[in-house]
Design a protein around this motif. Structure first.
Motif, PDB file in Angstrom:
ATOM      1  N   VAL A 158      98.579 -24.574 101.979  1.00 33.75           N
ATOM      2  CA  VAL A 158      97.997 -25.070 103.232  1.00 33.75           C
ATOM      3  C   VAL A 158      99.052 -25.936 103.928  1.00 33.75           C
ATOM      4  CG1 VAL A 158      95.652 -25.112 102.265  1.00 33.75           C
ATOM      5  CG2 VAL A 158      97.012 -27.198 102.215  1.00 33.75           C
ATOM      6  N   GLU A 161      97.040 -29.764 107.376  1.00 27.82           N
ATOM      7  CA  GLU A 161      95.654 -29.563 106.957  1.00 27.82           C
ATOM      8  C   GLU A 161      94.935 -30.897 106.955  1.00 27.82           C
ATOM      9  OE1 GLU A 161      94.395 -26.577 105.641  1.00 27.82           O
ATOM     10  OE2 GLU A 161      92.532 -27.613 105.307  1.00 27.82           O
ATOM     11  N   THR A 166      91.387 -29.566 101.306  1.00 27.69           N
ATOM     12  CA  THR A 166      92.275 -29.634 100.143  1.00 27.69           C
ATOM     13  C   THR A 166      91.484 -30.106  98.925  1.00 27.69           C
ATOM     14  OG1 THR A 166      94.069 -30.208 101.640  1.00 27.69           O
ATOM     15  CG2 THR A 166      94.459 -30.607  99.311  1.00 27.69           C
ATOM     16  N   GLN A 167      90.667 -31.170  99.143  1.00 30.27           N
ATOM     17  CA  GLN A 167      89.853 -31.683  98.033  1.00 30.27           C
ATOM     18  C   GLN A 167      88.899 -30.599  97.536  1.00 30.27           C
ATOM     19  OE1 GLN A 167      88.320 -35.162 100.010  1.00 30.27           O
ATOM     20  NE2 GLN A 167      89.718 -36.534  98.935  1.00 30.27           N
ATOM     21  N   ARG A 170      90.664 -27.956  95.552  1.00 30.92           N
ATOM     22  CA  ARG A 170      91.048 -28.473  94.228  1.00 30.92           C
ATOM     23  C   ARG A 170      89.837 -28.492  93.301  1.00 30.92           C
ATOM     24  NH1 ARG A 170      94.480 -29.476  91.302  1.00 30.92           N
ATOM     25  NH2 ARG A 170      95.124 -31.623  91.324  1.00 30.92           N
ATOM     26  N   VAL A 176      96.744 -26.161  94.816  1.00 34.21           N
ATOM     27  CA  VAL A 176      96.951 -26.260  96.266  1.00 34.21           C
ATOM     28  C   VAL A 176      98.365 -26.792  96.529  1.00 34.21           C
ATOM     29  CG1 VAL A 176      96.173 -27.278  98.444  1.00 34.21           C
ATOM     30  CG2 VAL A 176      94.492 -26.654  96.690  1.00 34.21           C
ATOM     31  N   ALA A 178     100.633 -28.147  99.495  1.00 34.52           N
ATOM     32  CA  ALA A 178     100.471 -28.632 100.875  1.00 34.52           C
ATOM     33  C   ALA A 178     101.836 -28.924 101.481  1.00 34.52           C
ATOM     34  CB  ALA A 178      99.624 -29.896 100.887  1.00 34.52           C
ATOM     35  N   THR A 187      95.342 -35.185 102.299  1.00 37.33           N
ATOM     36  CA  THR A 187      95.855 -33.872 101.874  1.00 37.33           C
ATOM     37  C   THR A 187      97.023 -34.063 100.909  1.00 37.33           C
ATOM     38  OG1 THR A 187      95.299 -32.967 104.019  1.00 37.33           O
ATOM     39  CG2 THR A 187      96.853 -31.695 102.700  1.00 37.33           C
ATOM     40  N   THR A 190      95.935 -35.337  97.533  1.00 36.52           N
ATOM     41  CA  THR A 190      95.020 -34.524  96.719  1.00 36.52           C
ATOM     42  C   THR A 190      95.643 -33.212  96.264  1.00 36.52           C
ATOM     43  OG1 THR A 190      93.462 -35.130  98.459  1.00 36.52           O
ATOM     44  CG2 THR A 190      92.565 -33.923  96.641  1.00 36.52           C
ATOM     45  N   ALA A 191      96.643 -32.747  96.992  1.00 38.25           N
ATOM     46  CA  ALA A 191      97.219 -31.432  96.656  1.00 38.25           C
ATOM     47  C   ALA A 191      97.855 -31.465  95.265  1.00 38.25           C
ATOM     48  CB  ALA A 191      98.267 -31.063  97.700  1.00 38.25           C
ATOM     49  N   THR A 194     102.866 -31.369  96.801  1.00 36.41           N
ATOM     50  CA  THR A 194     102.964 -31.736  98.213  1.00 36.41           C
ATOM     51  C   THR A 194     104.421 -31.709  98.660  1.00 36.41           C
ATOM     52  OG1 THR A 194     101.092 -33.202  97.886  1.00 36.41           O
ATOM     53  CG2 THR A 194     102.346 -33.492  99.925  1.00 36.41           C
TER      54      THR A 194
END
Ligand code: ATP
Length: 258
Positions: A158, A161, A166-167, A170, A176, A178, A187, A190-191, A194
Motif C-alpha cells: 500500500v 494510505e 493498514t491496521q 494486518r 503489509v 507501506a 500506516t 502498523t505496517a 515501512t
C-alpha cells in the motif's frame, strides 16, 4: 505547464503537475493534493533522498514480494498519477496483481484509474465490479476488496494510505508493505515493512531490489525477512531526521541571493 529543467525544484514541480493533471482527468481527488502536501513536508526533512533505513526496508519488501503466494499492489488516485509505470513494472517483476482501492470511491473513478494503468502496460486491474465490502472493521469504501486480489492476498503493498486499512489488513494476518513519507503515521507504525521514502523514488528502487534478490534461494529470502525489524527501522528514520535537523541548526541557514 512546462517547467524549466534548470528550476531548483524541478522534480518537486513535475510531481505536482502530475497530480494536477490527475485531478483534471478525474483520477486524483482534491483531498489527494492535501495528502501530497503532507508528504512533501516530510520529504523536505529527509533531504528529498532515499535514506539508508529506507534501503533496508526496500530489501525486506523485495524479499517479501518474492516469497509471496499471492502478492497484490493496491493503487489509489495519487499512486496512479505519480507512479503508474513503476507499479506495472513491479507487478511484472513479482507476478503481483494490481487492485484499485479508493477512499473516495466511485466506479467511474476506479475505471479511469484502471484505464490509466492499462495504458502503461497493466494486463489486468482488479478492484472494479469484482470488489465487495469485505475487509472487517472498516466502514468506508476502502473496505472493498477483490476476492481474487486483496481479500486472498498474503502480501499487500500500500502507498499513501491511511492507517485504518493498514491496521485492518494486518488484523487479517497479511504482510503489509507501506510506502509512506511520514514515519509517524499510523500506516507507517502498523505496517509490517515501512519504506519511508517518496513513492517516485521508492518504486524504481524496489523493482531493482526484486531483480537483484530473485537469484537467492527461498531460505536466503526468508532469512532477510526474519532479520528485519520494522520498529528499529522507523526509529532509525526519526533519528536520521533529528540528526539532520541538529546539523542544520548548527549551520548558517540564510541563502545568498542569486
Ligand atoms: P495515518 O492515518 O496513517 O496516520 P494520514 O492521516 O497522514 O495517515 P493520509 O493523509 O490519508 O494519511 O495519507 C497520506 C500519507 O501519504 C501521508 O502520511 C503522507 O506523508 C504520505 N505521502 C504523501 N505523498 C507521498 C509520496 N509522494 N510518497 C510517499 N508518501 C507520501
Amino acid at each position: 505547464m512546462r517547467i524549466p529543467r534548470s528550476h531548483p525544484r524541478y522534480w518537486s514541480l513535475v510531481t505536482r503537475e502530475k497530480l494536477v493533471e490527475g485531478l483534471r482527468e478525474g483520477i486524483v481527488v482534491p483531498q489527494g493534493l492535501i495528502a501530497h502536501g503532507r508528504g512533501e513536508c516530510f520529504d523536505y526533512l529527509l533531504g528529498e533522498t532515499t535514506i539508508p533505513p529506507a534501503l533496508k526496508a526496500i530489501r525486506a519488501a523485495a524479499a517479501a514480494l518474492l516469497l509471496a503466494r499471492n502478492p497484490v499492489i493496491s493503487v489509489n488516485g495519487n499512486v496512479a498519477a505519480l507512479a503508474a509505470r513503476h507499479v506495472v513494472e513491479l507487478a511484472k517483476a513479482t507476478g503481483a496483481k494490481i487492485e484499485v482501492n479508493l477512499f473516495h470511491w466511485s466506479l467511474d473513478r476506479a475505471k479511469r484509474i484502471a484505464r490509466h494503468l492499462t495504458a502503461v502496460g497493466a494486463e489486468r486491474v482488479l478492484g472494479l465490479e469484482d470488489a465487495r465490502p469485505a475487509i472487517p472493521g472498516l466502514d468506508h469504501p476502502r473496505a472493498r476488496a477483490s476476492p481474487e486480489g486483496i481479500l486472498s492476498a498474503d502480501v499487500v503493498l500500500v502507498a499513501l494510505e491511511d492507517g485504518d486499512r493498514t491496521q485492518a489488513l494486518r488484523r487479517m494476518g497479511k504482510i503489509v508493505i507501506a510506502i509512506d513519507l511520514n514515519p509517524l503515521s499510523r500506516t507507517a507504525r502498523t505496517a509490517s515493512i515501512t519504506i519511508v521514502d517518496n513513492i517516485v523514488r521508492a518504486l524504481p528502487r524496489l523493482v531493482d531490489a526484486v531483480n537483484e534478490l530473485r537469484r537467492l534461494r527461498r531460505e536466503e529470502l526468508e532469512a532477510i525477512l526474519k532479520s528485519y525489524d520494522n520498529d528499529a527501522v522507523l526509529r532509525e528514520v526519526v533519528d536520521y531526521i533529528a540528526s539532520r535537523l541538529r546539523e542544520l541548526a548548527s549551520r548558517r541557514l540564510a541563502l545568498e541571493p542569486g
